[in-house]
Design a protein around this motif. Structure first.
Motif, mmCIF file in Angstrom:
data_model
loop_
_atom_site.group_PDB
_atom_site.id
_atom_site.type_symbol
_atom_site.label_atom_id
_atom_site.label_comp_id
_atom_site.label_asym_id
_atom_site.label_seq_id
_atom_site.Cartn_x
_atom_site.Cartn_y
_atom_site.Cartn_z
ATOM 1 N N ALA A 1 -35.253 63.835 -13.200
ATOM 2 C CA ALA A 1 -34.644 64.071 -14.512
ATOM 3 C C ALA A 1 -33.148 63.836 -14.434
ATOM 4 O O ALA A 1 -32.547 63.866 -13.346
ATOM 5 N N ASN A 2 -32.533 63.590 -15.596
ATOM 6 C CA ASN A 2 -31.078 63.574 -15.675
ATOM 7 C C ASN A 2 -30.592 65.016 -15.705
ATOM 8 O O ASN A 2 -31.111 65.843 -16.470
ATOM 9 N N LEU A 3 -29.594 65.317 -14.884
ATOM 10 C CA LEU A 3 -29.159 66.705 -14.739
ATOM 11 C C LEU A 3 -27.640 66.787 -14.769
ATOM 12 O O LEU A 3 -26.951 66.027 -14.082
ATOM 13 N N ARG B 256 -22.518 59.906 -13.794
ATOM 14 C CA ARG B 256 -21.700 59.730 -14.992
ATOM 15 C C ARG B 256 -20.821 60.961 -15.180
ATOM 16 O O ARG B 256 -21.296 62.096 -15.048
ATOM 17 N N ASP B 257 -19.552 60.717 -15.455
ATOM 18 C CA ASP B 257 -18.622 61.810 -15.749
ATOM 19 C C ASP B 257 -18.373 61.848 -17.247
ATOM 20 O O ASP B 257 -17.887 60.871 -17.832
ATOM 21 N N THR B 258 -18.711 62.950 -17.879
ATOM 22 C CA THR B 258 -18.538 63.118 -19.312
ATOM 23 C C THR B 258 -17.698 64.358 -19.588
ATOM 24 O O THR B 258 -17.340 65.109 -18.666
ATOM 25 N N ARG B 259 -17.410 64.590 -20.850
ATOM 26 C CA ARG B 259 -16.621 65.769 -21.212
ATOM 27 C C ARG B 259 -17.341 67.067 -20.877
ATOM 28 O O ARG B 259 -16.720 68.089 -20.599
ATOM 29 N N SER B 260 -18.664 67.014 -20.911
ATOM 30 C CA SER B 260 -19.434 68.239 -20.656
ATOM 31 C C SER B 260 -19.711 68.469 -19.182
ATOM 32 O O SER B 260 -20.265 69.507 -18.805
ATOM 33 N N GLY B 261 -19.353 67.503 -18.315
ATOM 34 C CA GLY B 261 -19.578 67.689 -16.892
ATOM 35 C C GLY B 261 -20.012 66.410 -16.200
ATOM 36 O O GLY B 261 -19.947 65.321 -16.768
ATOM 37 N N THR B 262 -20.452 66.549 -14.967
ATOM 38 C CA THR B 262 -20.908 65.421 -14.160
ATOM 39 C C THR B 262 -22.424 65.386 -14.156
ATOM 40 O O THR B 262 -23.069 66.361 -13.759
ATOM 41 N N THR B 263 -22.981 64.279 -14.609
ATOM 42 C CA THR B 263 -24.434 64.152 -14.652
ATOM 43 C C THR B 263 -24.893 63.109 -13.638
ATOM 44 O O THR B 263 -24.142 62.215 -13.245
ATOM 45 N N ALA B 264 -26.145 63.222 -13.239
ATOM 46 C CA ALA B 264 -26.750 62.272 -12.310
ATOM 47 C C ALA B 264 -28.251 62.261 -12.533
ATOM 48 O O ALA B 264 -28.821 63.204 -13.101
ATOM 49 N N GLU B 265 -28.857 61.177 -12.106
ATOM 50 C CA GLU B 265 -30.323 61.126 -12.090
ATOM 51 C C GLU B 265 -30.763 61.770 -10.781
ATOM 52 O O GLU B 265 -30.448 61.278 -9.703
ATOM 53 N N VAL B 266 -31.468 62.893 -10.888
ATOM 54 C CA VAL B 266 -31.823 63.687 -9.719
ATOM 55 C C VAL B 266 -33.321 63.575 -9.476
ATOM 56 O O VAL B 266 -34.125 63.726 -10.396
ATOM 57 N N VAL B 267 -33.678 63.306 -8.228
ATOM 58 C CA VAL B 267 -35.089 63.168 -7.846
ATOM 59 C C VAL B 267 -35.386 64.105 -6.688
ATOM 60 O O VAL B 267 -34.685 64.090 -5.670
ATOM 61 N N ALA B 268 -36.424 64.914 -6.856
ATOM 62 C CA ALA B 268 -36.878 65.809 -5.792
ATOM 63 C C ALA B 268 -38.160 65.244 -5.192
ATOM 64 O O ALA B 268 -39.106 64.931 -5.922
ATOM 65 N N THR B 269 -38.191 65.102 -3.874
ATOM 66 C CA THR B 269 -39.382 64.606 -3.180
ATOM 67 C C THR B 269 -39.672 65.497 -1.987
ATOM 68 O O THR B 269 -38.779 66.165 -1.446
ATOM 69 N N CYS B 270 -40.936 65.507 -1.573
ATOM 70 C CA CYS B 270 -41.303 66.273 -0.384
ATOM 71 C C CYS B 270 -41.585 65.313 0.769
ATOM 72 O O CYS B 270 -41.921 64.145 0.554
ATOM 73 N N THR B 271 -41.422 65.792 1.987
ATOM 74 C CA THR B 271 -41.634 64.963 3.177
ATOM 75 C C THR B 271 -42.863 65.397 3.962
ATOM 76 O O THR B 271 -43.035 64.998 5.115
ATOM 77 N N VAL B 272 -43.711 66.201 3.351
ATOM 78 C CA VAL B 272 -44.918 66.684 4.026
ATOM 79 C C VAL B 272 -45.933 65.540 4.129
ATOM 80 O O VAL B 272 -46.297 64.937 3.110
ATOM 81 N N PRO B 273 -46.386 65.189 5.325
ATOM 82 C CA PRO B 273 -47.365 64.105 5.476
ATOM 83 C C PRO B 273 -48.659 64.411 4.720
ATOM 84 O O PRO B 273 -49.121 65.559 4.688
ATOM 85 N N GLY B 274 -49.220 63.393 4.106
ATOM 86 C CA GLY B 274 -50.501 63.547 3.428
ATOM 87 C C GLY B 274 -50.393 63.983 1.978
ATOM 88 O O GLY B 274 -51.415 64.094 1.296
ATOM 89 N N PHE B 275 -49.188 64.248 1.487
ATOM 90 C CA PHE B 275 -49.013 64.673 0.102
ATOM 91 C C PHE B 275 -48.171 63.641 -0.650
ATOM 92 O O PHE B 275 -47.320 62.965 -0.065
ATOM 93 N N SER B 276 -48.395 63.547 -1.960
ATOM 94 C CA SER B 276 -47.582 62.664 -2.778
ATOM 95 C C SER B 276 -46.137 63.129 -2.723
ATOM 96 O O SER B 276 -45.858 64.312 -2.967
ATOM 97 N N PRO B 277 -45.211 62.233 -2.419
ATOM 98 C CA PRO B 277 -43.817 62.685 -2.233
ATOM 99 C C PRO B 277 -43.121 63.110 -3.519
ATOM 100 O O PRO B 277 -42.214 63.940 -3.475
ATOM 101 N N HIS B 278 -43.521 62.550 -4.664
ATOM 102 C CA HIS B 278 -42.788 62.826 -5.895
ATOM 103 C C HIS B 278 -43.029 64.252 -6.389
ATOM 104 O O HIS B 278 -44.163 64.706 -6.503
ATOM 105 N N ILE B 279 -41.929 64.939 -6.693
ATOM 106 C CA ILE B 279 -42.021 66.289 -7.260
ATOM 107 C C ILE B 279 -41.499 66.286 -8.697
ATOM 108 O O ILE B 279 -42.222 66.633 -9.629
#
Length: 373
Positions: free
Chosen positions: A54-56, A28-51
């Motif tokens: 949030a909207n950023l 989304r482009d707004t007056r205050s800047g460009t926002t997006a839904e940002v997701v951080a995940t890990c690719t390490v085998p054996g661990f839950s990927p979700h870190i």
């Protein structure tokens, strides 16, 4: 160097050494800047990927710092999360702003004819709006068109390009969809049901755009039937809602047939802002006559808008709702007075001559037109 991949509007920045992927979606482009839904995940085998998710605001220093801090608390493996998020945001913004590379017209391959998914009716690119009043058989016609495309058979004399349709239902239910399809199979003695993907959605298009593109990709859908545009949030009188819906439909990168309703005071245009009409590449009006009985309707499909090509001739369809199923068959509109008056003079004259020879005076009187027309 991180690897940047794009799927629809979604961007994924992959850091192999740090074993982290930062994904950006729902821009989304707004007056205050460009926002997006940002997701951080890990690719390490054996661990839950979700870190973290949030909207950023990608241009907010504080926002990036807070996001990096939360990621560090959840997954401390990369030592410098702040640098990781800074680089990911910069790469994502650069890719999004760059757009497609410049293409030179004299170097592009020749394409003498732009193909139609349904000849002279539904172009291969953009959105076709099929609009009409309630009870005119729009959904039945849309499902029959999907059937013709699925089998690669003509749609009332119009050639089709075979492909897998996806029926995106925002108005009815899967039960109703199958009931309607099976009744056509019974009435028209099909050997079996066509292969048509079905998905029921209740969330407006503006909120599920990225997911819808991925859904189409995963399903291998080549054509999308949306029923209906109003329930999808794309038939508003507010132009922003309409434009957002059409951007998503056009972003599917496949031909779309969108079923739409009409306002009570003007059945010649689909309901909503003028941008519904302006955004459609093709527009087809469905009109029903009261000529048939309770178990039958006669509908006319009038091609009212076509970008960059000529309008197609009207299509007449008689739909019979019998105890043994539903039957759709061609109908000569010139035989139905209520529809005949909407045909061109040439079409009406040809229809009258098919009944037998007639003088110019007799033709003018029968059709209520001037002799020099």
């Amino acid at each position: 160097m991180p690897e940047v991949n794009q799927e629809g509007d979604a961007l994924r920045v992959r850091f192999d050494q740090e074993e982290v992927i930062i994904s950006f979606d729902r821009w989304r482009d707004t007056r205050s800047g460009t926002t997006a839904e940002v997701v951080a995940t890990c690719t390490v085998p054996g661990f839950s990927p979700h870190i973290h998710q949030a909207n950023l605001n990608l241009l907010s220093t504080t926002g990036r710092q807070v996001f990096a801090k939360r990621c560090r608390e959840r997954w401390p493996h990369p030592e410098d999360w702040q640098d990781l998020i800074e680089r990911a945001c910069a790469l994502a913004l650069d890719r999004r702003r760059a757009g497609e590379p410049v293409a030179w017209s004299d170097e592009l391959p020749a394409e003498p004819h732009l193909p139609d998914r349904v000849e002279g009716f539904m172009p291969e690119d953009g959105v076709t709006v099929l609009y009409g009043d309630g009870g005119t058989g729009k959904s039945t016609v849309a499902q029959y068109l999907a059937t013709c495309v699925s089998w690669g058979q003509p749609f009332f004399g119009r050639k089709t390009v075979r492909g897998l349709p996806l029926y995106l239902d925002m108005e009815a239910t899967q039960r109703r969809f199958l009931w309607r399809l099976r009744r056509m199979a019974m009435g028209m003695a099909w050997a079996g049901l066509p292969r048509i993907g079905y998905t029921r959605q209740t969330t407006p298009l503006a909120e599920i755009g990225p997911e819808l593109r991925r859904l189409c990709d995963r399903a291998g859908a080549e054509v999308v039937i949306l029923d209906s545009l109003g329930y999808a949030g794309g038939a508003s009188n507010e132009q922003d809602f309409v434009l957002a819906a059409f951007r998503i439909l056009q972003g599917l990168a496949r031909p779309v047939l969108a079923v739409a309703h009409v306002p009570k005071d003007n059945g010649d245009r689909p309901f909503g802002s003028a941008f519904v009409w302006n955004s459609a590449r093709s527009a087809v009006q469905v009109r029903k006559s009261a000529e048939a009985g309770e178990s039958e309707i006669v509908v006319a499909l009038h091609h009212r808008k076509a970008n960059d090509e000529r309008l197609g001739h009207p299509i007449g369809i008689r739909i019979a709702f019998g105890d043994d199923g539903t039957v759709l068959k061609p109908q000569d509109l010139a035989e139905i007075p209520e529809h005949a008056k909407d045909l061109s003079i040439v079409a009406r004259v040809k229809a009258e001559l098919r009944r037998g020879e007639a003088s110019q005076d007799n033709l003018a009187e029968a059709l209520d037109i001037r002799k020099d027309s």
